[in-house]
Design an enzyme around this catalytic site. Structure first.
Site, PDB file in Angstrom:
ATOM      1  CB  THR A  90      39.903  35.367  32.473  1.00 32.39           C
ATOM      2  OG1 THR A  90      38.793  35.589  33.185  1.00 32.39           O
ATOM      3  CG2 THR A  90      40.015  36.307  31.263  1.00 32.39           C
ATOM      4  CB  CYS A 265      34.213  33.419  39.687  1.00 31.59           C
ATOM      5  SG  CYS A 265      33.368  33.820  37.930  1.00 31.59           S
TER       6      CYS A 265
END
Length: 460
Positions: A90, A265
């Site tokens: 993502t 991340c």
């Protein structure tokens, strides 16, 4: 017989959608206990796995060769599974807003092949609400099924730390969440098959989503504080590492260090939380301030490299700098969102020729993402500065004497009958003391030893 029992007896299969740094270790772990389908849209990657090659280096080639995972890029194979784990990246867009394209695409693919009685668990880091408000409607539309009636969803945030051989899937408590108690119970039991230290049942899917996104945001803020301290202490002429070593003698001092914060991340997840906050009418102050500091550190390092080169009278335009390490972190081939690239781009703005050495980096990804190529250590010579950006294990054996040989050397050249000599700076005698600029971002070398060896040494 419930779904968990059918999975345990191998009557039903588990699918892993996305075979990257997160999905691959999960698939391997489950395959030791149950039947697993490993799906990825990247046909080349799937072919590598089939041939026993692990491009992520997370589990190793030997493990891939011996696993029973059914690797495939054929989405119709997903119909053979009843328990699906979605582990796709993502990222953020250029404007630093969430890019949900991968998870939306995975949801469409899975939705086209979803069967009644299935459970879909998302592992991707998202802001609270993505699973139920974005992914579920896609699954329903593509499958023609109704969530809560024909299939269920859960969420279990990934906590795998790429390149970390200690904190692994099996040794990290797994957070699990489900849309109802029955789903939560099944999801928990399935993950307990591979997580030795057990699971933690979150109150809801949104709580689990929020917990994951703040884990990385908290770390990002702490590193930003260290980076700001580094900037301050650098102006004061104080060694930041020495300060931190002293402060760590207090039992509750948090053990963080300054550095370049990139990757998929820590350098990304905070933007998911601040994006959702903005939608709710709140502008983040602390989180975005930390992000700004960390996002600017590549430029900061490049500027100080140039300043130190100027101190030793180096001509900046046309100079040569070698950077050791280009991945987003040590002992990992992943170059996604690496902030070392920021250092490279900034140096190139000054007209510096940059060479990169990194035995761990994925060459193909480096070229596809940034149009950068790698050099071999033995080919490095005649440089004006050396930057150690990523402390790979392979670099820890490099001695300062070896680094010294990479710099431009001096040669005394006879220029005539008068026996006078001129200086050729391409090779020959060792360079003068403190003409060798060594930028050691993560403090791999001892400052005093480097200075005594004739380096102009700088680190965060």
């Amino acid at each position: 017989m419930c779904l968990y029992e059918k999975i345990l007896s191998c009557e039903e299969k588990v699918s892993i959608v996305g075979l990257g740094y997160v999905g691959m270790p999960i698939a391997v772990a489950f395959a030791k206990k149950i039947k697993v389908i490993g799906f990825d849209v990247n046909k080349e990657k799937v072919e590598l796995y089939r041939n026993g090659i692990d491009p992520t280096k997370e589990v190793g080639n030997e493990v891939i060769k011996n696993t029973t995972i059914d690797f495939t890029s054929d989405e119709s194979k997903l119909r053979e599974a009843k328990f699906h784990i979605v582990a796709v990246p993502t990222p953020v867009k250029e404007d630093r807003t969430p890019d949900l394209t991968p998870i939306e695409s995975a949801s469409r693919t899975l939705g086209r092949n979803l069967t009644r009685g299935s459970i879909v668990v998302f592992e991707s880091t998202v802001y609270p609400g993505v699973t139920e408000d974005i992914c579920v409607p896609i699954l329903e539309k593509e499958s023609g099924l109704k969530c809560g009636l024909d299939f269920k969803v859960g969420y279990s945030p990934e906590r795998i730390n790429p390149g970390d051989k200690v904190h692994r899937l099996e040794t990290i408590i797994k957070v699990v969440a489900g849309q109802d108690e029955e789903t939560l119970d099944i999801v928990a039991k399935v993950y307990e098959l591979v997580v030795d230290v057990g699971v933690y049942k979150a109150q809801s899917i949104r709580v689990a989503e929020a917990a994951k996104v703040i884990e990385n945001s908290q770390r990002d803020i702490n590193i930003a504080f260290m980076n700001e301290l580094s900037i301050i202490f650098n102006k004061m002429g104080i060694d930041t590492n020495a300060v931190l070593e002293t402060a760590r003698t207090k039992w509750n001092f948090l053990n963080f260090s300054p550095g370049l914060v990139g990757g998929h991340c820590i350098g990304v997840d905070p933007y998911y939380l601040t994006y959702k906050a903005e939608q709710m009418g709140y502008h983040s102050q602390i989180i975005l301030s930390g992000r700004k500091i960390n996002d600017d550190m590549g430029k900061y390092v490049a500027e100080h490299t140039v300043k130190n080169m100027i101190k030793v009278n180096k001509q900046i335009n046309g100079s040569k700098v070698v950077i050791f390490g280009v991945t987003f972190k040590e002992n990992c081939p992943d170059v996604r969102n690496t902030k070392v690239v920021d250092v490279i781009k900034e140096l190139e703005q000054y007209g510096v020729e940059v060479k990169i050495v990194d035995p761990s980096a994925d060459k193909e990804d480096l070229w596809n993402e940034y149009r950068l190529t790698l050099s071999n250590t033995e080919d490095i010579s005649g440089v004006d500065a050396v930057i150690f950006a990523v402390p790979h294990e392979e670099f820890k054996s490099i001695q300062l004497a070896e680094v010294k040989k990479m710099f431009k050397q001096k040669e005394l050249v006879n220029v005539g009958a008068s026996n006078e000599y001129a200086v050729n700076t391409d090779f020959g005698e060792e360079v003068d003391k403190n003409e060798c600029v060594l930028i050691d971002i993560k403090g791999m070398f001892n400052r005093n030893e480097a200075t005594d060896a004739g380096f102009l040494y700088w680190r965060l």
